[in-house]
Design a protein around this motif. Structure first.
Motif, mmCIF file in Angstrom:
data_model
loop_
_atom_site.group_PDB
_atom_site.id
_atom_site.type_symbol
_atom_site.label_atom_id
_atom_site.label_comp_id
_atom_site.label_asym_id
_atom_site.label_seq_id
_atom_site.Cartn_x
_atom_site.Cartn_y
_atom_site.Cartn_z
ATOM 1 N N GLY A 136 24.099 -13.419 -1.410
ATOM 2 C CA GLY A 136 23.249 -13.588 -0.292
ATOM 3 C C GLY A 136 23.779 -14.503 0.765
ATOM 4 N N HIS A 137 24.356 -15.514 0.325
ATOM 5 C CA HIS A 137 25.146 -16.484 1.470
ATOM 6 C C HIS A 137 26.282 -16.011 1.975
ATOM 7 N N VAL A 168 25.006 -13.940 4.887
ATOM 8 C CA VAL A 168 24.599 -14.467 5.968
ATOM 9 C C VAL A 168 25.705 -15.240 6.985
ATOM 10 N N CYS A 182 25.742 -23.539 3.367
ATOM 11 C CA CYS A 182 25.142 -22.633 2.313
ATOM 12 C C CYS A 182 24.951 -23.259 0.901
ATOM 13 N N ASP A 239 21.341 -25.064 0.260
ATOM 14 C CA ASP A 239 20.083 -24.436 0.285
ATOM 15 C C ASP A 239 20.119 -22.851 -0.142
ATOM 16 N N THR A 240 19.227 -22.119 0.214
ATOM 17 C CA THR A 240 18.857 -20.740 -0.284
ATOM 18 C C THR A 240 19.496 -20.031 1.064
ATOM 19 N N PRO A 241 19.715 -18.714 0.830
ATOM 20 C CA PRO A 241 20.224 -17.950 1.900
ATOM 21 C C PRO A 241 19.313 -17.628 3.049
ATOM 22 N N ASN A 242 17.984 -17.611 2.623
ATOM 23 C CA ASN A 242 16.897 -17.471 3.902
ATOM 24 C C ASN A 242 16.805 -18.659 4.640
ATOM 25 N N ARG A 243 16.981 -19.962 4.050
ATOM 26 C CA ARG A 243 16.727 -20.903 4.546
ATOM 27 C C ARG A 243 17.934 -21.534 5.708
ATOM 28 N N ARG A 288 19.807 -19.390 6.955
ATOM 29 C CA ARG A 288 20.427 -18.143 7.889
ATOM 30 C C ARG A 288 20.305 -18.556 9.464
ATOM 31 N N SER A 289 19.179 -19.272 9.906
ATOM 32 C CA SER A 289 18.921 -19.482 11.333
ATOM 33 C C SER A 289 20.102 -20.881 11.574
ATOM 34 N N GLU A 344 23.597 -19.104 11.938
ATOM 35 C CA GLU A 344 23.472 -18.141 13.160
ATOM 36 C C GLU A 344 23.717 -18.951 14.548
#
Length: 458
Positions: free
Chosen positions: A114-115, A118, A145, A148-152, A154-155, A158
């Motif tokens: 997942g990372h 991202v 990365c 923390d987790t991918p969803n956290r 991501r921003s 980016e």
């Protein structure tokens, strides 16, 4: 015993859980190693295709054909379409060639798949960046990365990528807008998602206009108003109301119905075929679909599903509506055991041979491809230029992609009796492609003489 022992279980339970956690961790490591190995192999396949095309006077076409051929070979082994494999090859090459540190971090368990997604997604804005700037971004992204987790993250990643980007957001938007497209994602229960990738301002404007039009419909209807034929019947309204029922469609349903009406029957404002004040021809173009309907369903004896070729099943009401409004239709006789097409009766058609092939093939006849026959080309299995006759036993539908691949790569095809195609890959593997049996075919014993021998009463 402390106060938590009841909820946490005994020491034996804790030990059992610890064992399970270890097994999951070990299994995850095995899966990770396999995924990394697959990525490296797919990247090597893409690099092989590039080497095969090197030196060709038509490098772009040669490389594309080589990649198609390699992807088709791997698709036969993986049992997925060659288009899917080609996409995975492109992703693998991007990771291996442009993000080597990310691949190592994934391989060693410091980050997850997942990372990786991202980082590569965010890094797409660095396509014109120097290798040094890309490496700097990659190192910083990996460090984030790991925490923390991918969803956290991501921003954060980016925003980080934007700081390293060589080109402005405006320039990149122009490129992104050039990739605008429309696609259909099949769903369940005879439904699909129609997805349009558009500039955000256009997409938001479309939704706003549809919302205003839908709200106007809702505000203007009276309690006793009859629903529209589209909204109140099976296509689009879960209420199942008849023509005399009041229009109780929700705003989402009305918005979807207005959207459908505009696209199916409206004329575009920008029509290059228009001349002066005269209307162009784009508005006169009508949608085409290929549907297979059992005789009993067509006659209303049962409500079995029909087959929208190249897509998915559709409901009986919609199938009967389409059959009732079409200008011509074909009666198909299928084998009672195999279900394959034996004969086709075509009403008002000058192309019985083409109609037979369309009924027999249903879709592109390359293994795994589901592009509907109405959107394919009829190919001579033995090329006409080499003396191949225009006969049923020498014809089959191929989409443009696989038609070109047959012509420009080492993939070969032989047609056997019954419309069976045998494809031989460049490595010598043979893939058999049987003529598809209509998924809604019924045995003659279940169909009345009238239903078989007489056309529908409309």
């Amino acid at each position: 015993m402390d106060e938590y022992s009841g909820s946490m279980g005994s020491d034996a339970d804790v030990a059992a859980l610890a064992s399970i956690v270890g097994e999951v961790e070990g299994a995850a490591a095995v899966v990770r190693a396999g995924q990394v190995a697959e990525v490296r192999a797919l990247a090597a396949a893409g690099q092989l295709a590039a080497r095969q095309a090197a030196g060709s006077p038509a490098v772009v076409r040669a490389q594309d054909m080589a990649l198609r051929s390699v992807a088709a070979e791997l698709g036969g082994v993986l049992r997925v379409t060659d288009r899917t494999v080609q996409s995975r090859i492109d992703e693998a090459r991007d990771l291996v060639e442009h993000y080597p540190a990310t691949l190592v971090a994934w391989e060693t368990g410091r980050i997850t798949r997942g990372h990786v997604r991202v980082i590569t997604d965010a890094g797409s804005v660095l396509v014109d960046a120097s290798p040094e700037r890309r490496a700097e971004f990659e190192a910083a992204a990996i460090a984030r990365c790991e925490r923390d987790t991918p969803n956290r993250v991501r921003s954060e990643v980016e925003i980080l990528a934007e700081r390293f980007a060589e080109r402005s957001f405006t320039d990149r938007h122009r490129d992104a807008a050039a990739e605008r497209r429309v696609r259909v994602v099949p769903g369940s229960a005879g439904m699909s998602d129609l997805i349009a990738t558009l500039p955000t301002v256009i997409a938001d404007g479309i939704l706003d206009r549809l919302t205003q039009q839908a709200q106007t419909v809702i505000d203007s209807r009276e309690p006793g108003d009859a629903a529209s034929a589209f909204g109140a019947r099976g296509a689009g309204d879960a209420s199942g109301a008849g023509d005399s029922e009041p229009d109780r469609r929700r705003i989402d349903q009305v918005r979807a119905d207005v959207f459908s009406d505009l696209l199916l029957s409206g004329a575009p404002a920008l029509d290059p075929t228009a001349t002066g004040d005269g209307q162009g021809s784009l508005g006169a173009i009508r949608a085409q679909v290929q549907v297979i309907v059992p005789a009993l369903t067509l006659l209303g004896v049962d409500d079995g599903p029909a087959d929208l070729v190249g897509r998915s099943p559709i409901d009986a009401d919609t199938a009967r509506c389409l059959a009732g409004n079409t200008h011509s239709w074909a009666r198909v006789l299928t084998d009672p055991v195999e279900g394959t097409v034996l004969a086709v009766d075509r009403y008002r058609t000058p192309w019985p041979q083409r109609r037979f092939l369309r009924a027999r093939d249903q879709h592109c006849r390359f293994p795994g491809c589901r592009r509907a026959a109405i959107r394919c080309e009829i190919d001579h299995t033995i090329d006409a230029a080499k003396g191949g006759p225009t006969a049923l036993w020498n014809l089959a539908h191929l989409c443009q992609r696989h038609h070109s691949m047959k012509q420009f790569t080492r993939w070969k095809v032989t047609q056997l009796p019954g419309g069976v195609l045998e494809w031989t890959s460049p490595t010598g593997r043979i893939y058999r492609e049987d003529a598809p049996a209509p998924p809604v075919a019924f045995t003659p014993a279940s169909i009345s003489t009238t239903a078989v021998d007489e056309p529908p009463p409309f």
